[in-house]
Design an enzyme around this catalytic site. Structure first.
Site, PDB file in Angstrom:
ATOM      1  CG  HIS A  54     -29.300  49.361  46.581  1.00 30.09           C
ATOM      2  ND1 HIS A  54     -29.615  50.527  46.556  1.00 30.09           N
ATOM      3  CD2 HIS A  54     -30.771  48.516  46.743  1.00 30.09           C
ATOM      4  CE1 HIS A  54     -30.590  50.946  46.344  1.00 30.09           C
ATOM      5  NE2 HIS A  54     -31.439  49.938  46.636  1.00 30.09           N
ATOM      6  CG  HIS A  56     -33.373  46.876  45.663  1.00 28.17           C
ATOM      7  ND1 HIS A  56     -33.841  47.473  46.660  1.00 28.17           N
ATOM      8  CD2 HIS A  56     -33.369  45.596  45.985  1.00 28.17           C
ATOM      9  CE1 HIS A  56     -33.733  46.386  47.620  1.00 28.17           C
ATOM     10  NE2 HIS A  56     -33.709  45.250  47.159  1.00 28.17           N
ATOM     11  CG  ASP A  58     -35.547  50.979  42.399  1.00 32.11           C
ATOM     12  OD1 ASP A  58     -35.124  49.959  42.619  1.00 32.11           O
ATOM     13  OD2 ASP A  58     -36.025  51.747  43.152  1.00 32.11           O
ATOM     14  CG  HIS A  59     -31.425  51.808  43.357  1.00 28.16           C
ATOM     15  ND1 HIS A  59     -31.056  53.109  43.682  1.00 28.16           N
ATOM     16  CD2 HIS A  59     -32.447  51.287  43.743  1.00 28.16           C
ATOM     17  CE1 HIS A  59     -32.059  53.475  44.616  1.00 28.16           C
ATOM     18  NE2 HIS A  59     -33.013  52.619  44.539  1.00 28.16           N
ATOM     19  CG  HIS A 110     -32.669  49.215  51.157  1.00 22.76           C
ATOM     20  ND1 HIS A 110     -33.759  49.210  51.485  1.00 22.76           N
ATOM     21  CD2 HIS A 110     -32.253  49.150  49.787  1.00 22.76           C
ATOM     22  CE1 HIS A 110     -34.411  49.453  50.428  1.00 22.76           C
ATOM     23  NE2 HIS A 110     -33.579  49.333  49.092  1.00 22.76           N
ATOM     24  CG  ASP A 146     -32.977  52.823  47.847  1.00 24.94           C
ATOM     25  OD1 ASP A 146     -32.877  53.705  47.404  1.00 24.94           O
ATOM     26  OD2 ASP A 146     -33.787  52.069  47.327  1.00 24.94           O
ATOM     27  CG  HIS A 185     -36.389  55.983  46.192  1.00 25.51           C
ATOM     28  ND1 HIS A 185     -37.097  55.517  44.992  1.00 25.51           N
ATOM     29  CD2 HIS A 185     -35.406  54.958  46.656  1.00 25.51           C
ATOM     30  CE1 HIS A 185     -36.695  54.155  44.956  1.00 25.51           C
ATOM     31  NE2 HIS A 185     -35.683  53.985  45.661  1.00 25.51           N
TER      32      HIS A 185
HETATM   33 ZN   LIG Z   1     -33.720  49.807  47.165  1.00 22.67          ZN
END
Ligand SMILES: [Zn+2]
Length: 294
Positions: A54, A56, A58-59, A110, A146, A185
């Site tokens: 996805h 975001h 941090d990905h 998410h 996530d 995570h």
């Molecule tokens: Zn996320």
């Protein structure tokens, strides 16, 4: 096929999936290019593609840099917000990278464009001897980003409880029981503390929590788990269990899931980090009087 687990940022995971016969590799959620390139060099593999779960940061934030450094790199994902996207994939689509096959599993909630990637390898998935040779990293890795965590699930930022229920029961919940869950995570200890609050009598939760704490102490990852295991301790996969219904005060599975998520959202992190306001008050208490004298 080998899956390298790479810890980055505060508690994120990147994965490098390697086809051992050719030394070609796929990266999943390439958030930190420098770290990924180090591992690529160390493993002596050629990166062919990135699969992004996805958008975001941090990905996905390493996509652009990697695409620049490695011309021709393919970037797969289901959301236009994903950087350097070259292939927009849809639910059920199958991808081949040498002998590695990937089935794209669309799991919006998410984020509205979240994709999980179920993988297997041609010529090998049913050979038990090979399973043991591969050790804990069996034949069906599934990066779940996530959406599904070890012991938990992702927050419903852009979707509904209905969608997450479909994701967990119909999309991911029907995968082979030995599917390896490689989530986005490391939040297993916190997830299982919550699971224990939901089901204080569940012995499997207690055992898995003790194990996860041990792993945490040794700075070792708790991924992968198996789908089969998740059904035993992950409350978000146990919405039809009486104890989980009792905790939420609901019986309809979607309502149980909705209530669980809202309880989990309010299940505060232990005081890992000092609260900035409290720190300010503390320092003012210490140095304030001296400053005032001047
Ligand atoms: Zn996320």
């Amino acid at each position: 096929m080998k899956v390298k687990v790479i810890s980055v940022l505060e508690d994120n995971y990147m994965y490098l999936v390697i086809e051992e016969s050719t030394r070609h590799a796929l990266a999943v959620d390439a958030a930190v290019p420098k770290r990924l390139l180090e591992i690529i060099r160390k493993e002596d593999v050629v990166l062919r593609a990135i699969l992004t779960t996805h958008h975001h940061w941090d990905h996905a934030r390493g996509n652009e840099e990697l695409a620049q450094l490695l011309p021709g790199l393919q970037v797969f994902g289901a959301d236009e917000r994903i950087g350097a996207l070259t292939h927009r994939v849809s639910h059920g689509q199958e991808l081949s990278f040498g002998t590695i096959r990937v089935r794209c599993l669309f799991t919006p909630c998410h984020t509205s464009g979240h994709m999980c990637y179920f993988m297997w390898e041609d010529n090998s998935p049913d050979a038990p001897a090979l399973f043991s040779a591969l050790g804990p990293l069996g034949a069906h890795p599934c990066p779940t980003g996530d959406t599904l965590f070890v012991g938990g699930c992702g927050q419903f930022f852009e979707g509904t409880a209905e969608q997450m229920h479909t994701n967990l029961t119909q999309i991911l919940g029907t995968l082979p029981k030995d599917t390896k869950i490689f989530c986005g995570h490391e939040c297993t200890v916190r997830n299982l503390k919550f699971a224990l609050k939901v089901e204080p009598e569940n012995e499997v939760v207690k055992e898995k929590l003790a194990w996860a704490k041990q792993r945490d102490d040794e700075d070792l990852p708790t991924v992968p788990s198996t789908l089969q295991e998740e059904f035993l301790y992950n409350p978000f996969l146990r919405v039809t269990e009486e104890a989980v219904q009792r905790f939420t005060g609901r019986t309809d599975p979607v309502e149980v899931l909705r209530a669980l998520r809202s309880h989990r959202d309010n299940f505060k992190k232990p005081k890992e980090r000092p609260n900035p306001q409290a720190m300010l008050a503390f320092h003012w208490g210490l140095f304030g009087p001296f400053l005032e004298k001047k």
